[in-house]
Design a protein around this motif. Structure first.
Motif, PDB file in Angstrom:
ATOM      1  N   TRP A  39     -19.972   7.292  -3.880  1.00 32.32           N
ATOM      2  CA  TRP A  39     -18.686   6.702  -4.209  1.00 32.32           C
ATOM      3  C   TRP A  39     -18.735   6.152  -5.628  1.00 32.32           C
ATOM      4  O   TRP A  39     -19.783   5.700  -6.097  1.00 32.32           O
ATOM      5  CB  TRP A  39     -18.339   5.580  -3.234  1.00 32.32           C
ATOM      6  N   CYS A  73     -11.759  -4.301  -0.255  1.00 27.93           N
ATOM      7  CA  CYS A  73     -11.182  -3.000   0.074  1.00 27.93           C
ATOM      8  C   CYS A  73      -9.664  -3.050  -0.114  1.00 27.93           C
ATOM      9  O   CYS A  73      -8.997  -3.929   0.419  1.00 27.93           O
ATOM     10  CB  CYS A  73     -11.533  -2.603   1.499  1.00 27.93           C
ATOM     11  N   ARG A  74      -9.115  -2.084  -0.854  1.00 26.43           N
ATOM     12  CA  ARG A  74      -7.678  -2.107  -1.173  1.00 26.43           C
ATOM     13  C   ARG A  74      -6.822  -1.434  -0.115  1.00 26.43           C
ATOM     14  O   ARG A  74      -5.596  -1.468  -0.186  1.00 26.43           O
ATOM     15  CB  ARG A  74      -7.425  -1.407  -2.510  1.00 26.43           C
ATOM     16  N   THR A  75      -7.441  -0.776   0.851  1.00 26.18           N
ATOM     17  CA  THR A  75      -6.668  -0.071   1.866  1.00 26.18           C
ATOM     18  C   THR A  75      -5.897  -1.065   2.726  1.00 26.18           C
ATOM     19  O   THR A  75      -6.471  -2.034   3.225  1.00 26.18           O
ATOM     20  CB  THR A  75      -7.601   0.774   2.750  1.00 26.18           C
ATOM     21  N   TYR A  78      -7.167  -2.209   6.097  1.00 30.71           N
ATOM     22  CA  TYR A  78      -8.355  -3.065   6.123  1.00 30.71           C
ATOM     23  C   TYR A  78      -8.148  -4.391   5.395  1.00 30.71           C
ATOM     24  O   TYR A  78      -9.117  -5.056   5.024  1.00 30.71           O
ATOM     25  CB  TYR A  78      -9.544  -2.325   5.510  1.00 30.71           C
ATOM     26  N   GLU A 434     -14.880   2.588  -4.949  1.00 24.82           N
ATOM     27  CA  GLU A 434     -13.668   3.269  -4.491  1.00 24.82           C
ATOM     28  C   GLU A 434     -13.931   3.931  -3.144  1.00 24.82           C
ATOM     29  O   GLU A 434     -14.289   5.106  -3.057  1.00 24.82           O
ATOM     30  CB  GLU A 434     -13.217   4.286  -5.535  1.00 24.82           C
ATOM     31  N   MET A 435     -13.733   3.153  -2.076  1.00 20.86           N
ATOM     32  CA  MET A 435     -13.898   3.643  -0.712  1.00 20.86           C
ATOM     33  C   MET A 435     -12.617   3.379   0.065  1.00 20.86           C
ATOM     34  O   MET A 435     -11.939   2.371  -0.163  1.00 20.86           O
ATOM     35  CB  MET A 435     -15.080   2.939  -0.024  1.00 20.86           C
ATOM     36  N   GLU A 436     -12.302   4.260   1.000  1.00 23.51           N
ATOM     37  CA  GLU A 436     -11.125   4.089   1.837  1.00 23.51           C
ATOM     38  C   GLU A 436     -11.395   3.148   3.005  1.00 23.51           C
ATOM     39  O   GLU A 436     -10.468   2.627   3.614  1.00 23.51           O
ATOM     40  CB  GLU A 436     -10.652   5.441   2.370  1.00 23.51           C
ATOM     41  N   GLU A 437     -12.658   2.941   3.350  1.00 21.88           N
ATOM     42  CA  GLU A 437     -13.036   2.072   4.458  1.00 21.88           C
ATOM     43  C   GLU A 437     -13.681   0.797   3.922  1.00 21.88           C
ATOM     44  O   GLU A 437     -14.109   0.739   2.761  1.00 21.88           O
ATOM     45  CB  GLU A 437     -14.023   2.797   5.385  1.00 21.88           C
TER      46      GLU A 437
END
Length: 451
Positions: A39, A73-75, A78, A434-437
């Protein structure tokens, strides 16, 4: 066939340099997972690290309490389920300090409601209790402890009773005979409807832990109440100038053998009651506010999991746990309450920490996200590490120099140390990868100076 030819002009040296400049601060990481996946994260200079941490952690200071909370985390899915409160209450006899940390799970409805409702309810209850005292100069520690305990119990029972009142009957067989369309209607919602069955179910079926601290106006007494797996640490500087920490509360989750044994004793013929060190194989905390499906007969879980339309609820994930619900409740909402005399302490009761008012003291309240960042530490080593980190900052304030008079937020100081300390590259990775989780749990810290 018509062919189009595109003529690309080679980039100039300055253009190439600009392109290189745009990516030179980026690197990749396996996030210590050891697999092939990588990542991207951005390497930040020290001043940018400080600015980004402040932006994400939203540090706050109220009186002598500092707070910070982080979920990088920006998602949207989460976003943090932690909440905290730092308040000063004018009550009979003077100003009390109320601090609290809440760690929600399942959804945001429960933790939003409880974190907003507990303070006002406890404040009103405590004011009434103090007015009933014949002598304000002789404060009853038991009175305050009982008030905190009853306030937490009231909010939990209200969540569940509000949910139960959604249904026309309390008889399991009658509930199972309800038409699907009728259950859907009972658990439906309309915009801005704050009394809907949907909201009542969401508040009851979500959950939150709660860690609460109260300090009296003279700073002679500290009360700590805990439901769940947040951590309270009391720190003190001894006469030799060394900072030491003490974990005040018992941790209510599957890592505590005593908690697992309590549940197994209550359900002796149900081997799955604490499967995989989780309540019914699902929930890590062994005590919490809400989580009604772990406290009520299985029919309520059957109806709600099948008919509640909510983005936080997946029936396929939850329904396999229903057959394990045989003799509820499996989850407790009973808090442990500790009274700690801060001056002239000589009691040997569990949870009491003796000391003298002349020595500096600090109280750290945190969600379990902070302890997760210290994996491999014993609770004692972890408590000492936290207290010494804050102690160094407090000690530095008495040293003359260019930074004299600037007081860093103590919660932010501890948070910085936990995510990498002086290792700017590690802190950059933890803040910008930059991770989605989620790559770290929600982490909230409140630090209160007691003297």
């Amino acid at each position: 066939m018509d062919l189009r030819v595109i003529d690309l002009t080679p980039a100039s040296e300055s253009q190439l340099q600009r392109a290189f400049d745009e990516v030179r601060d980026f690197a990749t990481t396996d996030m210590d997972r050891g697999g092939p996946e990588r990542w991207t994260y951005r390497m930040l200079p020290e001043l940018a690290v400080q600015e980004e941490l402040r932006r994400l952690a939203c540090p706050q200071t109220v009186g002598k309490a500092d707070a910070a909370t982080l979920q990088p985390c920006r998602t949207w899915h989460y976003r943090s389920q932690d909440r905290h409160k730092v308040e000063q209450w004018g009550l009979p006899g003077g100003t009390w300090t109320y601090t609290a940390v809440f760690d929600g799970h399942m959804n945001h409805h429960t933790v939003d409601h409880i974190s907003a409702a507990l303070g006002p309810y406890l404040q009103d209850s405590l004011a009434a209790a103090l007015r009933s005292e014949h002598s304000q100069s002789r404060l009853s520690s038991t009175l305050v402890s009982d008030t905190i305990r009853s306030s937490l119990a009231h909010l939990d029972s209200t969540l569940i009773s509000d949910f139960l009142n959604v249904f026309p009957s309390s008889e399991p067989e009658e509930l199972r005979r309800l038409e699907h369309s009728r259950v859907k209607q009972l658990l439906s919602t309309t915009p801005a409807d704050r009394t809907s069955g949907h909201l009542k179910a969401a508040r009851a079926f979500g959950g939150t832990t709660a860690l609460v601290a109260l300090v009296d106006p003279t700073e002679s007494h500290l009360w700590i109440a805990n439901v769940g797996d947040c951590v309270a640490v009391l720190g003190q500087k001894d006469t030799a100038g060394n900072w030491r920490g003490t974990v005040v509360n018992s941790i209510h989750n599957g890592s505590n053998p005593g908690e697992l044994e309590r549940i197994r004793t209550e359900h002796p013929d149900e081997p799955d009651c604490t499967w995989n060190n989780r309540v019914l194989g699902f929930l890590a905390p062994t005590r919490a506010i809400g989580d009604a499906w772990l406290k009520l007969p299985a029919v309520y879980a059957e109806l709600t999991f099948s008919h509640l339309d909510a983005d936080w609820l997946t029936a396929e994930v939850m329904e396999p746990h229903i057959p394990r619900i045989r003799t509820p409740p499996y989850l407790s909402s009973k808090p442990d309450v500790y009274h700690i005399p801060l001056k002239n302490a000589d009691s040997g009761d569990r949870g009491q920490v003796s000391g003298h008012a002349a020595q500096p003291r600090i109280l750290i309240l945190c969600s379990d996200g902070l302890s997760d960042l210290y994996e491999g530490y014993s609770f004692q080593d972890m408590a000492d590490e936290w207290v010494q980190t804050i102690g160094r900052e407090l000690d530095s304030r008495s040293i003359p120099g260019p930074g004299a008079g600037h007081h860093a937020n103590l919660a932010l100081t501890l948070l910085r140390e936990a995510i990498g300390g002086s290792d700017t590259q590690l802190v950059s990775r933890n803040l910008t990868v930059e991770m989605e989780e989620r790559w770290m749990d929600d982490t909230t810290i409140v630090v209160l100076q007691l003297s």
